[in-house]
Design a protein around this motif. Structure first.
Motif, short mmCIF file in Angstrom:
data_model
loop_
_atom_site.label_atom_id
_atom_site.label_comp_id
_atom_site.label_asym_id
_atom_site.label_seq_id
_atom_site.Cartn_x
_atom_site.Cartn_y
_atom_site.Cartn_z
N LEU A 87 139.74 -55.45 31.54
CA LEU A 87 139.47 -55.88 32.90
C LEU A 87 138.30 -55.08 33.43
CD1 LEU A 87 143.12 -56.15 34.29
CD2 LEU A 87 141.75 -57.87 33.09
N VAL A 88 137.59 -55.63 34.41
CA VAL A 88 136.30 -55.07 34.78
C VAL A 88 136.38 -53.59 35.16
CG1 VAL A 88 136.51 -55.93 37.18
CG2 VAL A 88 134.26 -55.36 36.23
N ASP A 89 137.35 -53.18 35.97
CA ASP A 89 137.43 -51.77 36.37
C ASP A 89 137.75 -50.87 35.18
OD1 ASP A 89 136.84 -52.33 39.00
OD2 ASP A 89 138.92 -52.43 39.66
N ALA A 90 138.66 -51.32 34.32
CA ALA A 90 139.03 -50.53 33.15
C ALA A 90 137.87 -50.44 32.16
CB ALA A 90 140.26 -51.13 32.48
N ARG A 120 124.61 -54.18 38.52
CA ARG A 120 124.63 -53.24 39.64
C ARG A 120 125.87 -52.35 39.60
NH1 ARG A 120 126.85 -52.67 44.54
NH2 ARG A 120 128.07 -54.58 44.27
N MET A 121 127.04 -52.94 39.33
CA MET A 121 128.28 -52.17 39.27
C MET A 121 128.21 -51.11 38.17
SD MET A 121 130.94 -55.34 39.77
CE MET A 121 132.39 -54.40 39.31
N LYS A 125 128.38 -46.99 38.80
CA LYS A 125 129.41 -46.18 38.15
C LYS A 125 128.79 -45.08 37.30
CE LYS A 125 133.65 -48.07 38.88
NZ LYS A 125 134.87 -47.32 39.22
N LEU A 126 127.80 -45.43 36.49
CA LEU A 126 127.19 -44.45 35.61
C LEU A 126 126.48 -43.36 36.40
CD1 LEU A 126 125.70 -46.77 32.83
CD2 LEU A 126 127.74 -45.34 32.68
N LEU A 127 125.77 -43.76 37.45
CA LEU A 127 125.05 -42.77 38.24
C LEU A 127 125.99 -41.77 38.89
CD1 LEU A 127 122.21 -44.78 40.02
CD2 LEU A 127 121.94 -42.74 38.61
#
Length: 271
Positions: A87-90, A120-121, A125-127
Motif C-alpha cells: 500500500l502506498v504509505d507502507a 512528489r510524495m 518523504k525522502l527529503l
C-alpha cells in the motif's frame, strides 16, 4: 563524504525505462555501486491508485514486466534490484528505510513517473526522513563531475549540508556561485548573506563568488533557477524544506516548486 552506494528509484510504468541508462551513467561518474529500486504502490478498491484508475490486473502486469526489465539491466551491469510493492504509505516507508543504507539517492524528473503525485510524495518523504542527499536528474542526466555549481544560499542549516555534500561530488577545479535571492522590496546592503561563506570557501582554495538576485515578478525558485541556467551551472544546490512541507505546499516555497516542476539542470537537494 564518499559516494560509494547509490539508490536509483523508478515507478512500475514504462516512463522510467529509458532513464535506467542515465542512472547507470551517474553511478559510473562516481565509481559507485548502483541499486535499482522499484516503487509500486498497490491499488486498493475505493482508494487512489498510482497511476490513477489503475486496475489490480493492470498493476500486476506492469510490476511483473518492469521487474523483468530491471533485472535484465542489473544482470548486465552487476547491479542489485529492490522491489517495494505494498500500500502506498507502507511502500514509501519501506523505501525510506532502504534509502538510509545508501550514500545518495537518484530520482528522475517528473516526466519519468507516470503519476506526478507519487513523484512528489516520494521526494517529500525522502527529503524529510532519509537523511540522505537527493540528486534530481533532468532527462540529459549528468555528464561528469560538475564544475559550475550554483548554490541557492540563505545561510540556513539545510543548504549548508547540501553545499558540504556537493563539495564531495564536484570537480577539483569547480567554480561555486553563491546566489542570494532577495525580495524586490529588500533594502540595499553592503554585505550579502553569502559573503562570509564565500570567504571561507576561498580560504580553502576554492573558486567562489557571491551573486545577488532580486525576485521581481517571478518566485524565489524561478529567479534562482533562471540565474543558475544563465550562468551555465552544471549543478544546482538547494536546501530542502527550510519551512515545513505543509506550509510550503499551501503557501508556496522553493522546495515544493522545484519538486512540482520540470528542470533542465541537475539539482542536489538536502534537508
Amino acid at each position: 563524504m564518499t559516494i560509494s552506494s547509490i539508490l536509483a528509484i523508478s515507478d512500475p510504468t514504462e516512463a522510467t525505462d529509458g532513464f535506467a541508462d542515465t542512472m547507470l551513467g551517474v553511478a559510473r561518474i562516481f565509481d559507485a555501486e548502483l541499486t535499482l529500486a522499484l516503487l509500486a504502490p498497490a491499488p486498493v478498491a475505493g482508494e487512489r491508485a498510482y497511476p490513477k484508475h489503475l486496475t489490480t490486473q493492470r498493476f500486476n502486469e506492469l510490476v511483473e514486466a518492469k521487474e523483468k526489465r530491471l533485472w535484465s539491466v542489473a544482470r548486465k551491469e552487476n547491479c542489485e534490484v529492490r522491489i517495494f510493492v505494498d500500500l502506498v504509505d507502507a511502500a514509501l516507508s519501506a523505501m525510506v528505510r532502504q534509502s538510509r543504507c545508501h550514500d545518495m539517492l537518484l530520482v528522475g524528473p517528473i516526466d519519468t513517473f507516470a503519476d506526478a503525485e507519487l513523484h512528489r510524495m516520494l521526494l517529500q518523504k525522502l527529503l524529510l526522513l532519509s537523511g540522505k542527499p537527493i540528486l534530481l536528474l533532468p532527462p540529459a542526466g549528468l555528464e561528469g563531475r560538475p564544475r559550475r555549481l550554483a548554490v541557492g544560499w540563505d545561510g540556513m542549516r539545510e543548504v549548508t549540508r547540501a553545499l558540504d555534500c556537493a563539495l564531495t561530488l564536484c570537480a577539483s577545479d569547480a567554480e561555486i556561485d553563491l546566489i542570494s535571492v532577495l525580495p524586490l522590496t529588500a533594502p540595499p546592503t553592503l554585505r550579502t548573506p553569502a559573503e562570509d561563506m564565500c570567504t571561507r570557501l576561498q580560504e580553502r582554495n576554492l573558486s567562489a563568488r557571491q551573486s545577488l538576485a532580486r525576485a521581481e515578478h517571478a518566485s524565489v525558485a524561478a529567479t534562482l533557477l533562471a540565474q543558475a541556467v544563465a550562468g551555465n551551472a552544471d549543478l544546482i544546490i538547494l536546501g530542502g524544506f527550510g519551512h515545513s512541507p505543509i506550509r510550503e505546499s499551501v503557501f508556496g516555497g522553493v522546495t515544493d516548486e522545484v519538486i512540482r516542476n520540470r528542470h533542465t539542470t541537475p539539482i542536489l537537494i538536502v534537508h
